[in-house]
Scaffold this motif. Structure first.
Motif, PDB file in Angstrom:
ATOM      1  N   UNK A  95      62.450  41.882  30.449  1.00  0.00           N
ATOM      2  CA  UNK A  95      61.245  42.373  29.766  1.00  0.00           C
ATOM      3  C   UNK A  95      60.183  42.815  30.778  1.00  0.00           C
ATOM      4  N   UNK A  96      60.030  42.070  31.869  1.00  0.00           N
ATOM      5  CA  UNK A  96      59.073  42.469  32.904  1.00  0.00           C
ATOM      6  C   UNK A  96      59.472  43.812  33.513  1.00  0.00           C
ATOM      7  N   UNK A  97      60.763  43.988  33.763  1.00  0.00           N
ATOM      8  CA  UNK A  97      61.217  45.258  34.322  1.00  0.00           C
ATOM      9  C   UNK A  97      61.025  46.405  33.338  1.00  0.00           C
ATOM     10  N   UNK A  98      61.023  46.103  32.051  1.00  0.00           N
ATOM     11  CA  UNK A  98      60.749  47.123  31.051  1.00  0.00           C
ATOM     12  C   UNK A  98      59.336  47.668  31.181  1.00  0.00           C
ATOM     13  N   UNK A  99      58.426  46.848  31.690  1.00  0.00           N
ATOM     14  CA  UNK A  99      57.033  47.264  31.882  1.00  0.00           C
ATOM     15  C   UNK A  99      56.817  47.768  33.316  1.00  0.00           C
ATOM     16  N   UNK A 100      57.353  47.037  34.288  1.00  0.00           N
ATOM     17  CA  UNK A 100      57.104  47.343  35.699  1.00  0.00           C
ATOM     18  C   UNK A 100      57.997  48.448  36.250  1.00  0.00           C
ATOM     19  N   UNK A 101      59.210  48.516  35.743  1.00  0.00           N
ATOM     20  CA  UNK A 101      60.218  49.404  36.288  1.00  0.00           C
ATOM     21  C   UNK A 101      61.323  48.565  36.899  1.00  0.00           C
ATOM     22  N   UNK A 102      62.473  49.181  37.145  1.00  0.00           N
ATOM     23  CA  UNK A 102      63.611  48.425  37.670  1.00  0.00           C
ATOM     24  C   UNK A 102      63.347  47.913  39.084  1.00  0.00           C
ATOM     25  N   UNK A 103      63.796  46.695  39.340  1.00  0.00           N
ATOM     26  CA  UNK A 103      63.614  46.096  40.659  1.00  0.00           C
ATOM     27  C   UNK A 103      64.575  44.927  40.842  1.00  0.00           C
ATOM     28  N   UNK A 104      64.829  44.595  42.087  1.00  0.00           N
ATOM     29  CA  UNK A 104      65.628  43.420  42.409  1.00  0.00           C
ATOM     30  C   UNK A 104      64.733  42.200  42.618  1.00  0.00           C
ATOM     31  N   UNK A 105      63.437  42.436  42.872  1.00  0.00           N
ATOM     32  CA  UNK A 105      62.538  41.332  43.155  1.00  0.00           C
ATOM     33  C   UNK A 105      61.197  41.517  42.457  1.00  0.00           C
TER      34      UNK A 105
END
Length: 170
Positions: free
Chosen positions: A118-128
């Motif tokens: 869900x955080x990546x849905x807002x922030x964008x894709x990431x490994x960290x």
């Protein structure tokens, strides 16, 4: 002529001339790729931070802990964007007891792991996913500092979940 020379000389191999011509590239595919790259560059210009208060983790962390630190500003961002943040330069933090800091950061780490998708849905894709809190800066000071650093601020935390702003109405 040695075998090595035959591999380098296309005339020495029977079918080499037919293989020399590469298949033509579709110009439309090139244009689309170039446009996509430009769009990616635009997205990178404005990093996003999910901002909230420790109290927004209600239901996720121990109720006593949440109540005690309810007004502390917290954030989640893509770890690579953390270098852009100058919050602690603008608002130096008082020393924090080590046990309290480890406990709060442990809750934020657990939340980031549980809500990673869900955080990546807002922030964008990431490994960290990076995260943090400020011991004594006001919520408004933290918001203003991230905005000064060029972040797009998303208020997407609610009762221990990431709720993107466009889904608040549901």
């Amino acid at each position: 002529m040695s075998t090595m020379d035959k591999r380098r000389d296309p005339k020495a191999q029977g079918r080499a001339p037919e293989q020399e011509e590469p298949s033509p590239l579709d110009e439309g595919e090139l244009d689309e790729g170039e446009e996509g790259e430009e769009e990616d560059d635009e997205d990178e210009l404005a990093p996003t931070v999910v901002l909230g208060r420790f109290g927004d983790l209600r239901g996720f962390a121990d109720a006593t802990l949440v109540k005690k630190y309810a007004e502390r500003p917290i954030w989640f961002l893509i770890e690579d964007d953390a270098d852009l943040m100058e919050l602690f330069v603008r608002h130096p933090e008082k020393p924090v007891p080590r046990g309290a800091a480890e406990t709060l950061l442990g809750v934020l780490r657990s939340f980031a792991a549980a809500e990673s998708e869900a955080l990546q849905g807002v922030l964008g894709p990431t490994d960290q996913i990076g995260f943090g809190y400020h011991e004594n800066a006001s919520f408004d000071d933290v918001v203003a500092s991230f905005e000064e650093d060029g972040f797009e601020v998303a208020f997407a935390l609610y009762e221990g979940k990431v709720v993107p702003e466009d889904e608040d109405d549901e």
